[in-house]
Design a protein around this motif. Structure first.
Motif, PDB file in Angstrom:
ATOM      1  N   THR A 289      -4.838   2.918  -3.683  1.00 44.08           N
ATOM      2  CA  THR A 289      -3.473   3.079  -3.188  1.00 44.08           C
ATOM      3  C   THR A 289      -2.600   3.577  -4.328  1.00 44.08           C
ATOM      4  O   THR A 289      -2.567   2.975  -5.404  1.00 44.08           O
ATOM      5  CB  THR A 289      -2.925   1.738  -2.652  1.00 44.08           C
ATOM      6  N   ASP A 290      -1.897   4.688  -4.082  1.00 44.94           N
ATOM      7  CA  ASP A 290      -1.064   5.254  -5.146  1.00 44.94           C
ATOM      8  C   ASP A 290       0.321   4.601  -5.170  1.00 44.94           C
ATOM      9  O   ASP A 290       0.605   3.668  -4.418  1.00 44.94           O
ATOM     10  CB  ASP A 290      -0.971   6.780  -5.019  1.00 44.94           C
ATOM     11  N   ALA A 291       1.196   5.099  -6.044  1.00 50.69           N
ATOM     12  CA  ALA A 291       2.523   4.516  -6.225  1.00 50.69           C
ATOM     13  C   ALA A 291       3.390   4.616  -4.978  1.00 50.69           C
ATOM     14  O   ALA A 291       4.303   3.822  -4.786  1.00 50.69           O
ATOM     15  CB  ALA A 291       3.223   5.194  -7.403  1.00 50.69           C
ATOM     16  N   THR A 292       3.107   5.590  -4.118  1.00 49.51           N
ATOM     17  CA  THR A 292       3.905   5.744  -2.890  1.00 49.51           C
ATOM     18  C   THR A 292       3.309   4.964  -1.726  1.00 49.51           C
ATOM     19  O   THR A 292       3.681   5.171  -0.584  1.00 49.51           O
ATOM     20  CB  THR A 292       3.998   7.230  -2.488  1.00 49.51           C
ATOM     21  N   ASN A 293       2.382   4.062  -2.033  1.00 49.16           N
ATOM     22  CA  ASN A 293       1.729   3.221  -1.024  1.00 49.16           C
ATOM     23  C   ASN A 293       0.871   4.019  -0.039  1.00 49.16           C
ATOM     24  O   ASN A 293       0.738   3.630   1.111  1.00 49.16           O
ATOM     25  CB  ASN A 293       2.743   2.370  -0.280  1.00 49.16           C
ATOM     26  N   THR A 294       0.296   5.129  -0.501  1.00 42.66           N
ATOM     27  CA  THR A 294      -0.580   5.945   0.318  1.00 42.66           C
ATOM     28  C   THR A 294      -2.018   5.688  -0.100  1.00 42.66           C
ATOM     29  O   THR A 294      -2.333   5.698  -1.290  1.00 42.66           O
ATOM     30  CB  THR A 294      -0.255   7.445   0.135  1.00 42.66           C
ATOM     31  N   ASP A 295      -2.888   5.456   0.875  1.00 38.24           N
ATOM     32  CA  ASP A 295      -4.302   5.218   0.592  1.00 38.24           C
ATOM     33  C   ASP A 295      -5.033   6.544   0.416  1.00 38.24           C
ATOM     34  O   ASP A 295      -4.826   7.482   1.187  1.00 38.24           O
ATOM     35  CB  ASP A 295      -4.967   4.444   1.732  1.00 38.24           C
TER      36      ASP A 295
END
Length: 163
Positions: free
Chosen positions: A91-97
């Motif tokens: 999961t990245d910083a923008t909350n995208t998997d």
């Protein structure tokens, strides 16, 4: 004058067919067991390699990597039944998997159970810990497992565990 013809008589052919049928009746169950054991070995190795990959990616990216059962293309399951496949994502910083790797569903007759709904590896390689048990045809006698320690070590576990 009669010429000798080369070939088989009907009796010889019938005896050969009966002998072949008896050999197949004895051999097929043994081959089924061998096939089942090969399937277990291959799939438990895939699971082991997937968890080792997840740990390596967590350390490489310096981020938390999640491993969970496949529920759909975009989400994890909510049970400890991992028979539908396994998904590794970050999961990245923008909350995208971002899916890193996945195993599609296993043989429909086999059961794959885990001790947790999902497992995570932190940036330093530590894990939430747990185990995965693979049971061919739901039989505990031929099952194999993978253990994930809280220190992040991924190893093969004991055989013969109940599903």
């Amino acid at each position: 004058m009669m010429k000798n013809k080369n070939g088989f008589t009907l009796v010889e052919l019938m005896v050969t067919i009966v002998v072949a049928a008896i050999l197949l009746a004895i051999g097929v169950p043994a081959l089924t067991t061998v096939y089942e054991q090969v399937r277990v070995n291959n799939n438990i190795e895939k699971i082991h390699d997937l968890f080792a990959f997840a740990r390596n990616q967590a350390v490489s990216y310096g981020a938390t990597v999640n491993v969970c059962p496949f529920a759909s293309a975009t989400s994890c399951g909510t049970s400890t039944d991992w028979s539908g496949g396994i998904r590794v994502y970050i999961t990245d910083a923008t909350n995208t998997d971002h899916e890193l790797r996945a195993i599609d569903s296993f043989n429909g007759q086999d059961k794959v159970k885990a001790s947790a709904i999902s497992m995570t590896f932190s940036a330093d390689g530590l894990a939430s810990g747990g185990n995965i048990i693979y049971c061919p045809n739901g039989k505990a006698s031929n099952s194999q497992s993978v253990l994930i320690s809280t220190s992040g070590l991924v190893s093969y576990g004991s055989n013969g565990n109940a599903c």
